[in-house]
Design a protein around this motif. Sequence first.
Motif, PDB file in Angstrom:
ATOM      1  N   ALA A 122       0.604  -1.414  -0.045  1.00 55.36           N
ATOM      2  CA  ALA A 122       0.086   0.209  -0.283  1.00 55.36           C
ATOM      3  C   ALA A 122       0.865   1.348   0.206  1.00 55.36           C
ATOM      4  CB  ALA A 122      -0.783   0.190   1.634  1.00 55.36           C
ATOM      5  N   GLN A 123       2.131   1.189   0.431  1.00 59.88           N
ATOM      6  CA  GLN A 123       3.091   2.538   0.006  1.00 59.88           C
ATOM      7  C   GLN A 123       2.249   3.419   1.413  1.00 59.88           C
ATOM      8  OE1 GLN A 123       3.450   3.678  -3.788  1.00 59.88           O
ATOM      9  NE2 GLN A 123       4.405   1.721  -4.310  1.00 59.88           N
ATOM     10  N   VAL A 124       2.088   2.751   2.368  1.00 56.11           N
ATOM     11  CA  VAL A 124       1.931   3.200   4.275  1.00 56.11           C
ATOM     12  C   VAL A 124       3.269   3.104   4.556  1.00 56.11           C
ATOM     13  CG1 VAL A 124       0.526   3.509   5.425  1.00 56.11           C
ATOM     14  CG2 VAL A 124      -0.282   3.487   3.499  1.00 56.11           C
ATOM     15  N   PRO A 125       3.590   4.392   4.991  1.00 60.65           N
ATOM     16  CA  PRO A 125       4.944   4.497   6.015  1.00 60.65           C
ATOM     17  C   PRO A 125       4.458   4.007   7.661  1.00 60.65           C
ATOM     18  CG  PRO A 125       4.717   6.432   5.127  1.00 60.65           C
ATOM     19  CD  PRO A 125       3.507   6.239   4.871  1.00 60.65           C
ATOM     20  N   PHE A 126       5.366   3.185   7.647  1.00 63.27           N
ATOM     21  CA  PHE A 126       4.682   1.725   9.062  1.00 63.27           C
ATOM     22  C   PHE A 126       5.876   1.929   9.966  1.00 63.27           C
ATOM     23  CE2 PHE A 126       4.700  -2.330  10.557  1.00 63.27           C
ATOM     24  CZ  PHE A 126       4.192  -2.299  11.685  1.00 63.27           C
ATOM     25  N   VAL A 127       5.782   2.574  11.481  1.00 62.00           N
ATOM     26  CA  VAL A 127       6.921   2.369  12.270  1.00 62.00           C
ATOM     27  C   VAL A 127       6.554   1.846  13.307  1.00 62.00           C
ATOM     28  CG1 VAL A 127       7.616   3.799  13.974  1.00 62.00           C
ATOM     29  CG2 VAL A 127       7.020   5.019  12.373  1.00 62.00           C
ATOM     30  N   SER A 128       7.370   0.423  13.848  1.00 66.00           N
ATOM     31  CA  SER A 128       6.613  -0.598  14.170  1.00 66.00           C
ATOM     32  C   SER A 128       7.137  -0.804  15.818  1.00 66.00           C
ATOM     33  CB  SER A 128       7.796  -2.560  13.660  1.00 66.00           C
ATOM     34  OG  SER A 128       7.090  -3.326  15.008  1.00 66.00           O
ATOM     35  N   LEU A 129       6.943  -1.191  16.969  1.00 69.44           N
ATOM     36  CA  LEU A 129       7.292  -1.146  18.092  1.00 69.44           C
ATOM     37  C   LEU A 129       7.590  -1.981  18.337  1.00 69.44           C
ATOM     38  CD1 LEU A 129       3.477   0.853  19.697  1.00 69.44           C
ATOM     39  CD2 LEU A 129       5.836   1.633  18.227  1.00 69.44           C
ATOM     40  N   ALA A 130       7.885  -3.095  17.990  1.00 69.39           N
ATOM     41  CA  ALA A 130       8.456  -4.370  18.262  1.00 69.39           C
ATOM     42  C   ALA A 130       9.624  -4.702  18.381  1.00 69.39           C
ATOM     43  CB  ALA A 130       7.927  -5.711  17.600  1.00 69.39           C
ATOM     44  N   GLY A 131      10.588  -6.201  18.840  1.00 68.55           N
ATOM     45  CA  GLY A 131      12.030  -5.783  19.107  1.00 68.55           C
ATOM     46  C   GLY A 131      12.528  -6.190  17.602  1.00 68.55           C
ATOM     47  N   VAL A 133      15.167  -7.872  14.793  1.00 71.31           N
ATOM     48  CA  VAL A 133      16.326  -7.252  13.749  1.00 71.31           C
ATOM     49  C   VAL A 133      15.864  -6.914  12.712  1.00 71.31           C
ATOM     50  CG1 VAL A 133      17.648  -8.730  14.000  1.00 71.31           C
ATOM     51  CG2 VAL A 133      18.795  -6.843  13.441  1.00 71.31           C
ATOM     52  N   GLN A 134      14.960  -8.459  12.406  1.00 75.04           N
ATOM     53  CA  GLN A 134      14.843  -8.899  10.889  1.00 75.04           C
ATOM     54  C   GLN A 134      13.103  -7.980  10.721  1.00 75.04           C
ATOM     55  OE1 GLN A 134      12.807 -12.099  13.431  1.00 75.04           O
ATOM     56  NE2 GLN A 134      11.620 -12.984  11.668  1.00 75.04           N
ATOM     57  N   ILE A 135      12.427  -7.601  10.938  1.00 69.18           N
ATOM     58  CA  ILE A 135      12.015  -6.420  11.280  1.00 69.18           C
ATOM     59  C   ILE A 135      12.142  -5.539  10.096  1.00 69.18           C
ATOM     60  CG2 ILE A 135      10.462  -4.008  11.926  1.00 69.18           C
ATOM     61  CD1 ILE A 135       9.794  -6.141  13.611  1.00 69.18           C
ATOM     62  N   VAL A 136      13.189  -4.600  10.183  1.00 68.26           N
ATOM     63  CA  VAL A 136      14.360  -4.099   9.415  1.00 68.26           C
ATOM     64  C   VAL A 136      15.726  -4.061   9.038  1.00 68.26           C
ATOM     65  CG1 VAL A 136      13.193  -1.721  11.099  1.00 68.26           C
ATOM     66  CG2 VAL A 136      15.055  -3.151  11.594  1.00 68.26           C
ATOM     67  N   GLU A 137      15.733  -5.573   8.936  1.00 69.04           N
ATOM     68  CA  GLU A 137      17.227  -6.075   8.055  1.00 69.04           C
ATOM     69  C   GLU A 137      16.655  -7.614   7.185  1.00 69.04           C
ATOM     70  OE1 GLU A 137      20.159  -6.741   9.950  1.00 69.04           O
ATOM     71  OE2 GLU A 137      20.470  -4.894  11.044  1.00 69.04           O
ATOM     72  N   PRO A 138      16.842  -7.354   5.853  1.00 70.39           N
ATOM     73  CA  PRO A 138      17.091  -6.279   4.938  1.00 70.39           C
ATOM     74  C   PRO A 138      15.928  -5.332   5.603  1.00 70.39           C
ATOM     75  CG  PRO A 138      15.401  -8.030   3.859  1.00 70.39           C
ATOM     76  CD  PRO A 138      15.736  -8.210   5.125  1.00 70.39           C
ATOM     77  N   VAL A 139      16.104  -3.692   4.497  1.00 71.06           N
ATOM     78  CA  VAL A 139      15.561  -2.573   5.214  1.00 71.06           C
ATOM     79  C   VAL A 139      14.715  -2.082   4.120  1.00 71.06           C
ATOM     80  CG1 VAL A 139      15.545  -0.339   4.844  1.00 71.06           C
ATOM     81  CG2 VAL A 139      17.423  -1.359   5.959  1.00 71.06           C
ATOM     82  N   ARG A 140      13.529  -2.420   4.525  1.00 71.28           N
ATOM     83  CA  ARG A 140      12.030  -2.018   3.597  1.00 71.28           C
ATOM     84  C   ARG A 140      12.009  -0.730   3.032  1.00 71.28           C
ATOM     85  NH1 ARG A 140      11.592  -6.740   7.026  1.00 71.28           N
ATOM     86  NH2 ARG A 140      11.312  -8.255   6.079  1.00 71.28           N
ATOM     87  N   LYS A 141      11.527  -0.212   2.722  1.00 68.35           N
ATOM     88  CA  LYS A 141      11.249   0.728   1.997  1.00 68.35           C
ATOM     89  C   LYS A 141      10.724   1.535   3.052  1.00 68.35           C
ATOM     90  CE  LYS A 141      10.586   4.442  -1.624  1.00 68.35           C
ATOM     91  NZ  LYS A 141       9.882   4.581  -2.586  1.00 68.35           N
ATOM     92  N   TRP A 142       8.846   0.940   3.519  1.00 68.63           N
ATOM     93  CA  TRP A 142       8.650   1.394   4.540  1.00 68.63           C
ATOM     94  C   TRP A 142       8.325   1.720   5.803  1.00 68.63           C
ATOM     95  CZ3 TRP A 142       5.752   5.769   2.024  1.00 68.63           C
ATOM     96  CH2 TRP A 142       5.596   5.629  -0.007  1.00 68.63           C
ATOM     97  N   VAL A 143       9.313   0.479   5.949  1.00 66.65           N
ATOM     98  CA  VAL A 143       9.470  -0.498   8.071  1.00 66.65           C
ATOM     99  C   VAL A 143      10.222   0.729   7.943  1.00 66.65           C
ATOM    100  CG1 VAL A 143       9.434  -1.864   8.533  1.00 66.65           C
ATOM    101  CG2 VAL A 143       8.298  -2.154   6.319  1.00 66.65           C
ATOM    102  N   PHE A 144       9.370   1.340   9.807  1.00 63.10           N
ATOM    103  CA  PHE A 144      11.014   1.889  10.596  1.00 63.10           C
ATOM    104  C   PHE A 144      10.450   0.920  12.246  1.00 63.10           C
ATOM    105  CE2 PHE A 144      10.291   4.488   6.955  1.00 63.10           C
ATOM    106  CZ  PHE A 144      11.386   4.900   6.573  1.00 63.10           C
ATOM    107  N   LYS A 145      10.691   1.349  12.507  1.00 57.38           N
ATOM    108  CA  LYS A 145      11.131   0.883  13.933  1.00 57.38           C
ATOM    109  C   LYS A 145      11.673   1.053  15.416  1.00 57.38           C
ATOM    110  CE  LYS A 145      12.500  -3.332  15.510  1.00 57.38           C
ATOM    111  NZ  LYS A 145      13.637  -2.717  16.705  1.00 57.38           N
ATOM    112  N   THR A 146      11.015   1.420  16.871  1.00 57.03           N
ATOM    113  CA  THR A 146      11.628   2.556  18.049  1.00 57.03           C
ATOM    114  C   THR A 146      12.656   1.476  18.235  1.00 57.03           C
ATOM    115  OG1 THR A 146       9.047   2.438  18.715  1.00 57.03           O
ATOM    116  CG2 THR A 146       9.507   4.108  17.561  1.00 57.03           C
TER     117      THR A 146
END
Length: 390
Positions: A122-131, A133-146
């Motif tokens: 959907a190309q919607v910015p998404f900020v995850s609250l989970a821990g 590393v596979q959420i952001v590795e590999p880097v996905r264009k629309w996915v971030f995490k705190t």
Amino acid sequence: MRVSRRFVSAAFASAAVALGLTAVAAPARADVKIGAVLSTTGLAEYLGAPEKRTLELWVEAINAAGGVNGEKLNLIVHDDGGDPETARKLTERLVRDDKVAAIIGGTTTATTLAMIPVVEAAQVPFVSLAGAVQIVEPVRKWVFKTPHTDRMACEKIFADLKRRKLTTIAIVSGTDAFGRSMREQCVKAAPGAGITVAHEEIYGPADTDVSAQMAALKRKPGLQAVVVAGHGQGPAIVTRNYAQLGIKLPLYQSHGVASKSFIELAGPAAEGVRLPAAPLLVADKLADGDPQKAVLQDYARTWQQKTGQPVSAFGGHAYDGLMLVVDAAKRAGGFDPAKLRDALEATRGHVGTGGIVTMSPTDHTGLDLSALRMLEIRKGDWVLVSEQGS
């Protein structure tokens, strides 16, 4: 839970001013929809409940201060009950029916991983609250995490073990997605850190007794410390059974238990347990010159005034997710998804509860190891561990 405007406090106002969210004389334009899919019931409720309450409170504060670029935020929260398939369907609803500008959530690794294909398509910015590393590795264009990653937690624990001259460990891991991921990261990181993983045990998320696993661990000769990878009630049960069997080895938990709920569940057995965590839990114990202290104290003070509850790192993760989106929208001049995504990736020096965030095209978490603090539980509270000695 809806929060009445009359309860917006002076602390909220000061936080809004600090973020540049000053009130405007003209009425706000149309609402901007921000979605959230959280685990506010089920086994991860102790994570999701403070996340939801945090988002509600601070969206209310932002709107009371005039919104973002003159636009009010309309927060739409759904509960996935900790179920990945439910999380996926609710994410589809947010992008298809509600047409949200951004999504904050994914309380757990499992629910986040189920949400990712939807937000990417959907190309919607998404900020995850989970821990994990596979959420952001590999880097996905629309996915971030705190939150800090599980790899960072392993590295922080191993550094503390080395300071204590403890090099031979057992790992006890949950079979949930976060437990499996952290176990994998710790096993990978151990050789380079000079740590030997000499024994392993596992437990299920719904297990109510792990005495058999702890007895097997106790029989293993040569162990010097034990590291637990998991979240929810499992780590507390491990801690209780560990103490009941009289195991005296130093016990480490992950940042997945960075809440007073863990101390309450584990009871006296939690005494002496160490874990890496966000400095939010020890805001008042930080040095006056710490660049995060003002933000941490403001969040903690407001949270405690509004809820009467102790802070948890998990509410802090939600605060950081919301404020990262707000900061990006201010820099982007609005909530256009592509511009918002680019602004998130261009975040530099953003002071949050989890650390000072600097994103890049190759780093969608933006935290380094210094963002984690080593804590020890003493007399039912958190104490900072010196990183200069044991």
